[in-house]
Scaffold this motif. Structure first.
Motif, short mmCIF file in Angstrom:
data_model
loop_
_atom_site.label_atom_id
_atom_site.label_comp_id
_atom_site.label_asym_id
_atom_site.label_seq_id
_atom_site.Cartn_x
_atom_site.Cartn_y
_atom_site.Cartn_z
N ALA A 1 0.94 -1.26 0.03
CA ALA A 1 0.16 0.06 0.01
C ALA A 1 0.86 1.22 -0.12
O ALA A 1 0.60 2.15 -0.85
CB ALA A 1 -1.04 -0.08 1.13
N GLU A 2 2.02 1.13 0.83
CA GLU A 2 2.84 2.44 0.95
C GLU A 2 3.44 2.89 -0.36
O GLU A 2 3.62 3.76 -0.53
CB GLU A 2 3.63 2.21 2.11
N ARG B 1 1.31 4.52 -2.70
CA ARG B 1 1.19 6.11 -2.39
C ARG B 1 2.37 6.85 -2.55
O ARG B 1 2.33 7.86 -3.28
CB ARG B 1 0.91 5.90 -0.87
N LEU B 2 3.45 6.23 -2.31
CA LEU B 2 4.78 7.15 -2.38
C LEU B 2 5.30 7.18 -3.93
O LEU B 2 5.68 8.13 -4.64
CB LEU B 2 5.92 6.32 -1.82
N ALA C 1 2.90 7.54 -6.39
CA ALA C 1 2.23 8.56 -6.95
C ALA C 1 3.07 10.12 -6.51
O ALA C 1 2.78 10.79 -7.24
CB ALA C 1 0.82 8.66 -6.36
N LEU C 2 3.46 9.89 -5.35
CA LEU C 2 3.96 11.39 -4.96
C LEU C 2 5.30 11.58 -5.68
O LEU C 2 5.57 12.75 -6.16
CB LEU C 2 4.21 11.23 -3.26
N HIS D 1 9.90 5.23 -4.19
CA HIS D 1 9.92 6.48 -3.22
C HIS D 1 11.14 7.27 -3.70
O HIS D 1 11.35 8.49 -2.94
CB HIS D 1 10.53 5.91 -1.97
N THR E 1 8.79 6.35 4.58
CA THR E 1 7.27 6.01 4.91
C THR E 1 6.52 6.89 5.58
O THR E 1 7.04 7.76 6.46
CB THR E 1 7.43 4.61 5.87
N THR F 1 3.66 12.96 3.75
CA THR F 1 2.25 13.00 3.36
C THR F 1 2.33 14.13 2.00
O THR F 1 3.41 14.51 1.49
CB THR F 1 1.96 14.19 4.53
N GLU F 2 1.15 14.14 1.47
CA GLU F 2 0.98 14.70 0.08
C GLU F 2 1.42 16.31 0.37
O GLU F 2 2.19 16.92 -0.58
CB GLU F 2 -0.47 14.70 -0.21
#
Lengths: 460, 460
Positions: free
Chosen positions: B254-255, B258-259, B261-262, B289, B348, B351-352
């Motif tokens: 999951a992480e 998310r990362l 996408a960042l 990341h 980890t 934040t956005e």
């Protein structure tokens, strides 16, 4: 449940724990980086180095943190040998150094270097004169421990350092057993130690190399710790190590007096409480917290298990407690009994009650082990003694060969001999040691079809 | 204060902290001892090994804990080379391995071995075919990272492993950057990693050596960790490392999404927000990341300081941020711009908002650094262009030579040349990179009295 093996590892000192927790939050980043987390880590590392250097008695830029005391010794020896390769490839060590020193020496020999092991006396100490006599034109490095890890005997470091200085040979002092109790005296050139021996965390050793000592790092290059300790610095543990070194040093003077008295009690009481015991190591020039004794007719592993069941954690240099079934090289070099060997090393804070309870328990435990092994309780001369006897102890492990010898010695007349056949390594050490303790004559060892024949003459 | 340098070190994971605290109480004793404190330590060590082996994808007896990732790599390479010495002394590495691999290779060369560095493309990846072509009869070992630590590009490990298997050459995979995100695919023979990269404590690396791989330990003998990692085991840290590896793995899927996408946001927005930027590394086959970009006409050290003042901790492969004033060997091997280099690696939980704030701050910071350095803002052709110009940038450091070049390029007519005299190592990489970005022709480099003369022809 008293833990009496501080010489292996000490529980974490409260100051170390506190410093570690704080530094986990502040000191996790890479100290080589320029951003604030890196600068913070660097500040902690620098402060720890200052504190440790002060305790060692050197300049901060002479001190490197390594990942263990073993690594500090390995790197110190290989670096000093490489740095002085033009001088020669001769290395001098004492015969009772820790195995990490002797393994370094063996690696040096495997690469074509030469090694001299300086023998020790029955107390475990080298003689400065004998040590000095081994220093040669081509001696690149000399190594001497500050105090022995198995029997506690202090070595004459200052005297040997003076001889090394006169001979122009750098001296590496392994201070693992003593650094928590005070700085190492005399003119050492390199010094190694290990934090978990003084109540710091595992994972931190230190290596000090005096300015001016020729030193060439071996192995792949690495920019950290002056190139002397490859890998990312373990700053939280380093901070905890330095903080606890200061703390234990502050407590050392008073605590050493207290522990010395407790050890003295063990040294004097054990021979009175337990028959056939040899207390080894120097009774005066010794570590305050450590005492070692060996019990005739006792199997060390069983003794350790029984003491553990009774709540006492101790270690042993007996052959049966090593994976190689060879008795401790320290006991061998001293020529003392190795069977039923027990090392007691008291951690900071050990109480009088714990020691007294140990002294209460020990005689019964030893007696129990002896009984199981059928050890001789008292001499019962047989009616018609033969002039000589042969005892076949082949395939039997320590302490059985000595037990068999003791059982039959009274069966030969005074002047007669007992020959023990044994293929156990410990017998080579323990049969002569038994003769010394029993005032019998050890005639010598002869090769046999299997193992050796050890000949003993009855004198009394 | 966002910390964007997870590729250097990650803050301690809460699970690691908790496990460390518990193990400090339970795991401080010597696991080789027979008493209860030792047995407890041994149980913890065994359980940690089981857990780590499961995460790595190997058997527990194939896995050794070392004192750092660096040590794991050094020992893995030297052990595998020594174990296969009869086969030959040829070592294959990629040109973008971590310096600890290249330093091991250099040490091997210094001892008479031979080394082949496989080049990478502009994205930082090796080609499996090119890698395979370097495997020879006398190749003792091949090394390939799972993903690059500076630009995030994933290497074709499975393909290279298959070629190595066909050639009978063991492959050592440096999984330092990826092990916290998932197991390494394919048929590696040795694997190395470092706990502080995944949120474990410093002081723990791991080395897995598959059964059947020939391996001979170098250096002094030591009985701990199968002889592959000398020194007292750091059990509390090992326990924390293993526990946090399981924990970060459980969060990884999951992480990572998310990362990823960042990072994608940074990859796409930076070139739109900041003029004259080159985002480097593979845009798809990459660590989730990590992203790296270089800014023309910017001094990397100043950029890092300004970002630090603005609250962002990042690292850089620019020459001015290294002690040797040589740009990162990774950027050099890729042939990409090194000046004004920034590596962003998100820990980890980033934040956005943190990423958006970074994107808000970056353009102003870069513009400020450029202004201070007098970088060219827009081309302003001079009235009477000369056919060729010489710019003397001797003694000036990156990014000045490129700035001086950019300032005068419009002063020569299309077809004319600018020759930049520079003795800065970074110019060798950055002047051709500038030409590629600006669509000018890089004619070549010629030796000069001091440094080199870099010749550029104006095309537009």
């Amino acid at each position: 449940m008293p833990y009496f093996d501080a010489a292996s590892a000490a529980p974490l000192h409260p100051v170390a724990r506190q410093a570690l927790l704080a530094a986990l939050d502040e000191g996790w980043a890479d100290p080589a980086r320029l951003y604030r987390e890196g600068r913070r880590a660097r500040l902690l590392l620098d402060a720890a180095r200052e504190a440790a250097a002060e305790a060692v008695g050197c300049r901060p830029d002479e001190l490197t943190f390594t990942s263990s005391g073993t690594r500090a010794v390995h790197s110190g020896i290989s670096g000093a040998l490489a740095g002085r390769r033009r001088v020669g490839r001769h290395l001098v060590v004492s015969a009772v150094e820790h195995s990490y020193v002797l393994h370094s020496a063996a690696a040096h020999e495997a690469q074509g270097g030469s090694v001299t092991e300086v023998p020790v006396d029955r107390s475990g100490a080298v003689s400065p004169a004998a040590y000095g006599a081994e220093l040669r034109e081509d001696t690149a490095l000399a190594c001497l421990q500050s105090a022995n890890h198995e029997v506690g005997t202090e070595q004459p470091v200052a005297e040997v350092a003076a001889l090394c200085r006169d001979a122009g040979v750098p001296l590496l002092v392994d201070a693992a057993q003593s650094l928590g109790r005070g700085p190492v005296p005399g003119g050492w050139s390199l010094l190694a130690a290990s934090a978990h021996k003084w109540g710091g965390p595992a994972g931190v050793g230190l290596l000090a190399v005096r300015k001016g000592v020729r030193f060439a790092v071996r192995g792949p290059a690495d920019e950290r710790e002056s190139g002397r300790a490859a890998g990312f610095e373990n700053i939280p543990a380093i901070v905890a190590a330095a903080a606890s070194l200061r703390a234990v040093r502050a407590e050392a003077a008073a605590e050493s007096v207290r522990l010395r008295a407790l050890v003295e009690r063990i040294r004097s009481r054990v021979p009175a409480l337990v028959p056939d015991v040899e207390v080894v190591g120097d009774p005066v020039r010794r570590l305050p917290h450590l005492v070692t004794f060996s019990c005739l007719y006792v199997d060390g592993e069983t003794l350790l298990h029984e003491l553990d069941r009774a709540g006492f954690s101790v270690s042993s240099g007996s052959s049966c407690t090593s994976s190689t079934l060879i008795p401790s090289h320290v006991l061998r070099a001293m020529g003392v009994l190795s069977e039923g060997n027990v090392r007691v090393s008291l951690p900071t804070g050990t109480t009088e009650e714990d020691v007294d309870r140990f002294l209460d328990v020990l005689p019964g435990v030893v007696a129990g082990v002896r009984e199981k092994l059928g050890a001789p309780a008292a001499a019962a001369p047989s009616p018609a003694p033969a002039a000589s006897l042969v005892v076949d102890a082949l395939g039997r492990r320590c302490p059985v060969p000595v037990i068999e010898l003791a059982k039959v010695i009274a069966d030969v007349p005074v002047g007669g001999t007992v020959t023990v056949l044994s293929d156990d390594e410990a017998a080579r050490l323990d049969i002569p040691a038994w003769c010394a303790m029993r005032e019998q004559e050890y005639v010598g060892e002869e090769p046999a079809d299997r193992g050796s024949a050890y000949v003993v003459r009855r004198l009394s």
